[in-house]
Design a protein around this motif. Structure first.
Motif, PDB file in Angstrom:
ATOM      1  N   SER A 136      50.965  31.887  81.939  1.00  0.00           N
ATOM      2  CA  SER A 136      52.023  31.058  82.528  1.00  0.00           C
ATOM      3  C   SER A 136      51.915  29.633  82.008  1.00  0.00           C
ATOM      4  CB  SER A 136      51.883  31.039  84.053  1.00  0.00           C
ATOM      5  OG  SER A 136      52.079  32.312  84.612  1.00  0.00           O
ATOM      6  N   SER A 137      53.050  29.056  81.647  1.00  0.00           N
ATOM      7  CA  SER A 137      53.064  27.642  81.255  1.00  0.00           C
ATOM      8  C   SER A 137      53.378  26.763  82.461  1.00  0.00           C
ATOM      9  CB  SER A 137      54.102  27.412  80.153  1.00  0.00           C
ATOM     10  OG  SER A 137      55.374  27.875  80.552  1.00  0.00           O
ATOM     11  N   SER A 138      53.942  27.369  83.528  1.00  0.00           N
ATOM     12  CA  SER A 138      54.189  26.665  84.787  1.00  0.00           C
ATOM     13  C   SER A 138      54.172  27.703  85.907  1.00  0.00           C
ATOM     14  CB  SER A 138      55.541  25.937  84.755  1.00  0.00           C
ATOM     15  OG  SER A 138      56.595  26.851  84.546  1.00  0.00           O
ATOM     16  N   SER A 195      51.970  29.257  95.026  1.00  0.00           N
ATOM     17  CA  SER A 195      52.154  29.101  93.579  1.00  0.00           C
ATOM     18  C   SER A 195      51.452  30.242  92.851  1.00  0.00           C
ATOM     19  CB  SER A 195      51.574  27.760  93.112  1.00  0.00           C
ATOM     20  OG  SER A 195      52.275  26.679  93.673  1.00  0.00           O
ATOM     21  N   THR A 238      50.553  32.113  89.136  1.00  0.00           N
ATOM     22  CA  THR A 238      50.463  32.074  87.679  1.00  0.00           C
ATOM     23  C   THR A 238      49.815  33.373  87.219  1.00  0.00           C
ATOM     24  OG1 THR A 238      48.324  30.919  87.772  1.00  0.00           O
ATOM     25  CG2 THR A 238      50.304  29.558  87.519  1.00  0.00           C
TER      26      THR A 238
END
Length: 295
Positions: free
Chosen positions: A228-230, A218, A220
């Motif tokens: 990053s919002s997700s 993952s 970000t």
């Protein structure tokens, strides 16, 4: 071997952006190294000698620090071994880092460092005690072990697995333009700890990540005015190289301020790294650089 380790808030959670610098002394024992402003601990190791270190020192912007001499005493217990590829063959140029158990803290520590030769071998002498020893190389995943040194030579070998890499770009969702100076954070299922600041995007928004374990990664990113919002999730095989990843970031808040001397609030303090942590969102926020000459 002289190791110059960052020793301030975030040194443990920002190892890639505050890496330990390693230099080798000349035949006369002299050494020097350029450093960014910050707080450091300098330590030295040499086979046959007990490690030595200096007290913490703060280096301000543009400051020159000389006379940082270390005197090593003969003695210690030998720790040696070989670093090899899981598929066979030695790994030269790998870094062996040793820390005492008591040295682990969010505010940094002294590092004892040795580098492997072309045949993958290394050696250093340390005081007796409990240590954490790790082997690392840009092309491989990092591996650590716990050791107990008790007066007898100790052999500690490492077998490293090739690490994966990810190349990509950080792009602002609202404008479609690249975001420079964004920190890329990494988190994987096999390692739940935060990998804050594993890479920084260049002027064109490009970034490269090395030494990644396989699995779902993952990603970000956070830069000035954007975050990053997700997460962006990348599936990575053992030693796989993935290119063309885009991390979209949205408008975000920025915190700024000044560090001053409590005794004289008008006096700014340089070389201080600021950070914060949200218990609610589990978000880590660290300033990209220590405070400047005005604090």
């Amino acid at each position: 071997t002289v190791a110059i380790a960052r020793c301030e808030l975030g040194a443990e959670i920002l190892p890639s952006q505050a890496p330990t610098l390693v230099v080798t002394t000349s035949a006369a024992g002299t050494w020097s190294s350029p450093v960014a402003p910050g707080t450091y601990i300098v330590a030295a190791t040499s086979p046959g000698f007990l490690p030595g270190s200096l007290p913490k020192l703060v280096v301000g912007e543009g400051e020159q620090r000389g006379g940082l001499d270390l005197v090593l005493e003969a003695g210690g217990t030998l720790v040696k071994g070989t670093v090899s590829d899981v598929g066979g063959g030695p790994i030269g140029g790998a870094r062996i880092t040793v820390r005492t158990r008591e040295d682990f803290s969010l505010s940094g520590h002294a590092d004892l460092v040795a580098l492997t030769a072309a045949d993958g071998t290394y050696q250093m002498t340390v005081r007796d005690g409990d240590y954490r020893i790790a082997a690392s190389h840009d092309d491989y995943t990092k591996l650590g072990k716990s050791i107990d040194v008790k007066g007898k030579p100790l052999t500690v070998d490492f077998t490293l697995v090739p690490g994966g890499s990810i190349k990509g770009k950080v792009v602002a969702r609202d404008s479609g333009k690249p975001v420079a100076g964004a920190w890329i954070d990494v988190q994987g299922k096999r390692n739940r700890s935060f990998g804050v600041g594993k890479a920084v995007s260049d002027d064109d928004g490009n970034f490269t990540l090395h030494s990644l374990e396989s699995g779902a990664i993952s990603l970000t990113a956070a830069g000035f005015g954007y975050a990053s919002s997700s997460p962006t999730v990348v599936e990575l095989g053992v030693g796989e190289q993935v290119d063309g990843i885009t991390i979209l970031v949205d408008r975000a808040f920025t915190i700024a301020g000044t560090v001053v001397d409590k005794r004289d609030p008008k006096k700014g303090i340089s070389g201080i790294l600021i950070g914060g942590f949200s218990l609610a969102s589990q978000q880590v926020a660290i300033a990209h650089e220590p405070s400047d000459k005005d604090g």
